[in-house]
Write a protein that holds these residues in place. Sequence first.
Motif, PDB file in Angstrom:
ATOM      1  N   MET A  40      41.904 -19.488  22.235  1.00 46.43           N
ATOM      2  CA  MET A  40      41.106 -20.547  21.624  1.00 46.43           C
ATOM      3  C   MET A  40      40.240 -19.954  20.514  1.00 46.43           C
ATOM      4  SD  MET A  40      38.350 -23.140  23.414  1.00 46.43           S
ATOM      5  CE  MET A  40      39.631 -23.791  24.485  1.00 46.43           C
ATOM      6  N   ARG A  41      40.195 -20.640  19.368  1.00 49.09           N
ATOM      7  CA  ARG A  41      39.420 -20.162  18.245  1.00 49.09           C
ATOM      8  C   ARG A  41      37.927 -20.356  18.490  1.00 49.09           C
ATOM      9  NH1 ARG A  41      40.508 -22.896  12.500  1.00 49.09           N
ATOM     10  NH2 ARG A  41      42.652 -22.604  13.254  1.00 49.09           N
ATOM     11  N   SER A  42      37.155 -19.307  18.186  1.00 46.92           N
ATOM     12  CA  SER A  42      35.703 -19.380  18.319  1.00 46.92           C
ATOM     13  C   SER A  42      35.081 -19.834  17.015  1.00 46.92           C
ATOM     14  CB  SER A  42      35.133 -18.007  18.707  1.00 46.92           C
ATOM     15  OG  SER A  42      33.737 -17.980  18.546  1.00 46.92           O
ATOM     16  N   GLY A  54      50.039  -1.796   7.617  1.00 42.23           N
ATOM     17  CA  GLY A  54      50.489  -1.336   8.925  1.00 42.23           C
ATOM     18  C   GLY A  54      50.348  -2.409   9.976  1.00 42.23           C
ATOM     19  N   GLY A  55      50.605  -3.640   9.597  1.00 46.36           N
ATOM     20  CA  GLY A  55      50.343  -4.772  10.479  1.00 46.36           C
ATOM     21  C   GLY A  55      51.516  -5.234  11.309  1.00 46.36           C
ATOM     22  N   ILE A  78      45.711  -7.044  15.370  1.00 44.18           N
ATOM     23  CA  ILE A  78      44.750  -7.614  14.416  1.00 44.18           C
ATOM     24  C   ILE A  78      45.358  -8.824  13.724  1.00 44.18           C
ATOM     25  CG2 ILE A  78      43.547  -7.208  12.232  1.00 44.18           C
ATOM     26  CD1 ILE A  78      43.183  -4.272  13.158  1.00 44.18           C
ATOM     27  N   ALA A  79      46.597  -8.681  13.277  1.00 46.84           N
ATOM     28  CA  ALA A  79      47.257  -9.801  12.592  1.00 46.84           C
ATOM     29  C   ALA A  79      47.353 -11.015  13.501  1.00 46.84           C
ATOM     30  CB  ALA A  79      48.648  -9.372  12.134  1.00 46.84           C
ATOM     31  N   GLY A  80      47.703 -10.788  14.762  1.00 42.84           N
ATOM     32  CA  GLY A  80      47.800 -11.900  15.705  1.00 42.84           C
ATOM     33  C   GLY A  80      46.476 -12.603  15.905  1.00 42.84           C
ATOM     34  N   LYS A  81      45.401 -11.838  16.023  1.00 40.07           N
ATOM     35  CA  LYS A  81      44.076 -12.438  16.206  1.00 40.07           C
ATOM     36  C   LYS A  81      43.626 -13.177  14.946  1.00 40.07           C
ATOM     37  CE  LYS A  81      43.246 -11.384  20.451  1.00 40.07           C
ATOM     38  NZ  LYS A  81      43.177 -12.460  21.475  1.00 40.07           N
ATOM     39  N   PHE A  82      43.950 -12.642  13.794  1.00 37.01           N
ATOM     40  CA  PHE A  82      43.586 -13.334  12.549  1.00 37.01           C
ATOM     41  C   PHE A  82      44.270 -14.692  12.470  1.00 37.01           C
ATOM     42  CE2 PHE A  82      41.611 -10.515   9.127  1.00 37.01           C
ATOM     43  CZ  PHE A  82      40.925  -9.741  10.046  1.00 37.01           C
ATOM     44  N   VAL A  83      45.551 -14.724  12.780  1.00 37.56           N
ATOM     45  CA  VAL A  83      46.284 -15.994  12.737  1.00 37.56           C
ATOM     46  C   VAL A  83      45.727 -16.960  13.777  1.00 37.56           C
ATOM     47  CG1 VAL A  83      48.523 -17.078  13.131  1.00 37.56           C
ATOM     48  CG2 VAL A  83      48.386 -14.998  11.757  1.00 37.56           C
ATOM     49  N   GLU A  84      45.437 -16.460  14.972  1.00 32.79           N
ATOM     50  CA  GLU A  84      44.865 -17.318  16.019  1.00 32.79           C
ATOM     51  C   GLU A  84      43.548 -17.941  15.581  1.00 32.79           C
ATOM     52  OE1 GLU A  84      44.381 -15.371  19.762  1.00 32.79           O
ATOM     53  OE2 GLU A  84      46.463 -14.666  19.827  1.00 32.79           O
ATOM     54  N   HIS A  85      42.801 -17.214  14.760  1.00 33.00           N
ATOM     55  CA  HIS A  85      41.502 -17.702  14.304  1.00 33.00           C
ATOM     56  C   HIS A  85      41.575 -18.409  12.943  1.00 33.00           C
ATOM     57  CE1 HIS A  85      40.149 -15.138  17.589  1.00 33.00           C
ATOM     58  NE2 HIS A  85      39.017 -15.814  17.563  1.00 33.00           N
ATOM     59  N   GLY A  86      42.787 -18.758  12.518  1.00 32.64           N
ATOM     60  CA  GLY A  86      42.929 -19.651  11.382  1.00 32.64           C
ATOM     61  C   GLY A  86      43.313 -19.030  10.067  1.00 32.64           C
ATOM     62  N   GLU A 128      40.590  -5.318  21.933  1.00 31.81           N
ATOM     63  CA  GLU A 128      39.164  -5.073  21.693  1.00 31.81           C
ATOM     64  C   GLU A 128      38.913  -4.637  20.256  1.00 31.81           C
ATOM     65  OE1 GLU A 128      38.015  -3.855  26.297  1.00 31.81           O
ATOM     66  OE2 GLU A 128      38.830  -2.344  24.929  1.00 31.81           O
ATOM     67  N   VAL A 129      39.793  -3.810  19.743  1.00 33.63           N
ATOM     68  CA  VAL A 129      39.678  -3.385  18.342  1.00 33.63           C
ATOM     69  C   VAL A 129      39.897  -4.579  17.414  1.00 33.63           C
ATOM     70  CG1 VAL A 129      40.605  -1.863  16.563  1.00 33.63           C
ATOM     71  CG2 VAL A 129      40.478  -1.073  18.928  1.00 33.63           C
ATOM     72  N   ALA A 130      40.882  -5.389  17.742  1.00 37.30           N
ATOM     73  CA  ALA A 130      41.205  -6.541  16.902  1.00 37.30           C
ATOM     74  C   ALA A 130      40.049  -7.537  16.830  1.00 37.30           C
ATOM     75  CB  ALA A 130      42.462  -7.240  17.425  1.00 37.30           C
ATOM     76  N   MET A 131      39.398  -7.790  17.954  1.00 37.68           N
ATOM     77  CA  MET A 131      38.314  -8.768  17.957  1.00 37.68           C
ATOM     78  C   MET A 131      37.104  -8.283  17.155  1.00 37.68           C
ATOM     79  SD  MET A 131      39.288 -11.562  19.155  1.00 37.68           S
ATOM     80  CE  MET A 131      37.666 -12.319  19.009  1.00 37.68           C
ATOM     81  N   ALA A 132      36.834  -6.984  17.187  1.00 39.60           N
ATOM     82  CA  ALA A 132      35.768  -6.451  16.336  1.00 39.60           C
ATOM     83  C   ALA A 132      36.103  -6.661  14.869  1.00 39.60           C
ATOM     84  CB  ALA A 132      35.559  -4.963  16.626  1.00 39.60           C
ATOM     85  N   THR A 133      37.367  -6.480  14.540  1.00 41.85           N
ATOM     86  CA  THR A 133      37.818  -6.658  13.161  1.00 41.85           C
ATOM     87  C   THR A 133      37.726  -8.121  12.740  1.00 41.85           C
ATOM     88  OG1 THR A 133      39.334  -4.812  13.531  1.00 41.85           O
ATOM     89  CG2 THR A 133      39.698  -6.133  11.564  1.00 41.85           C
ATOM     90  N   VAL A 134      38.101  -9.018  13.636  1.00 39.33           N
ATOM     91  CA  VAL A 134      37.994 -10.455  13.352  1.00 39.33           C
ATOM     92  C   VAL A 134      36.548 -10.821  13.024  1.00 39.33           C
ATOM     93  CG1 VAL A 134      38.121 -12.754  14.401  1.00 39.33           C
ATOM     94  CG2 VAL A 134      40.034 -11.169  14.637  1.00 39.33           C
ATOM     95  N   PHE A 135      35.616 -10.329  13.818  1.00 40.90           N
ATOM     96  CA  PHE A 135      34.215 -10.658  13.557  1.00 40.90           C
ATOM     97  C   PHE A 135      33.777 -10.148  12.188  1.00 40.90           C
ATOM     98  CE2 PHE A 135      29.679  -9.647  13.536  1.00 40.90           C
ATOM     99  CZ  PHE A 135      29.153 -10.913  13.776  1.00 40.90           C
TER     100      PHE A 135
END
Length: 263
Positions: free
Chosen positions: A1-3, A17-18, A26-34, A233-240
């Motif tokens: 779910m997108r925050s 390198g995605g 990271i790419a997956g989390k970025f897409v999930e967040h729009g 965990e690394v991906a979510m820090a990057t998303v923020f």
Amino acid sequence: MRSAVVDLGGKVAVITGGTRGIGRQIAGKFVEHGASVVVTGRGRDAGERAEKELGVHGPALYVEGDVTSRSDAERMVDSAIGAYGRLDVLVNNAGGGAAFAPLAEMTDDAWHDTIALNLHSVFYATRRALSYLVPQGSGRIITISSMEGKHADPGMGPYAAAKHAVIGLMRSLAREVGPSGVTANCVCPGMVFTDLLRSQGGAIAAAMGMTFDQLVTVFTERSAIRRATTADEVAMATVFLASDAAAAVTGSAWSVDGGVTCC
């Protein structure tokens, strides 16, 4: 779910390198967040698979190339403009080690290849991205460094040197482009079990005078949380750091290593 806090809706990101490992997460989390993403890599099969998997959740494009080539790195960044008409985020994720050995035994090729992959590539892609981000008055440059960018272990000289260097590069850049609305930060992961670690872990361990299992034990015991870091965990820090919520975070080097480098 997108925050709502880390909503990336409408943003366009290039992730070098995605196609696998941390970059793929990271790419997956970025897409999930729009976000719409461009993922880059040198393996066509992995790239096309990543594009297909990511495309189920949002706009995704794979661009093949070698980030150590200036022309390829610039083309990768330019591809976001061609595909989506804009660029908002560059994640310099591509990296790794060409060889691991004590410095006295290090070959010229191993040194140059490691510096090219982990430092020169960041320079090439970042410089190109700035040509878009600065004029539009907003943007995010996020470089994946390492816990080796904050301390160093034996047998990892060129890798540690490059990962220290990208932190300095991002901190200098933060001062240069801050008034334009562009931020520059690093994320410094701890040990993450990726296919790259599994393929190179034996060589890393040997350079440190131990087995791979011993290497895992050493890094786990150094950690305050007594476990490896996860790619998520690394991906979510990057998303923020890519989000609007992180507008005042720049020049930082976030440790996502379970406390390995906390003291």
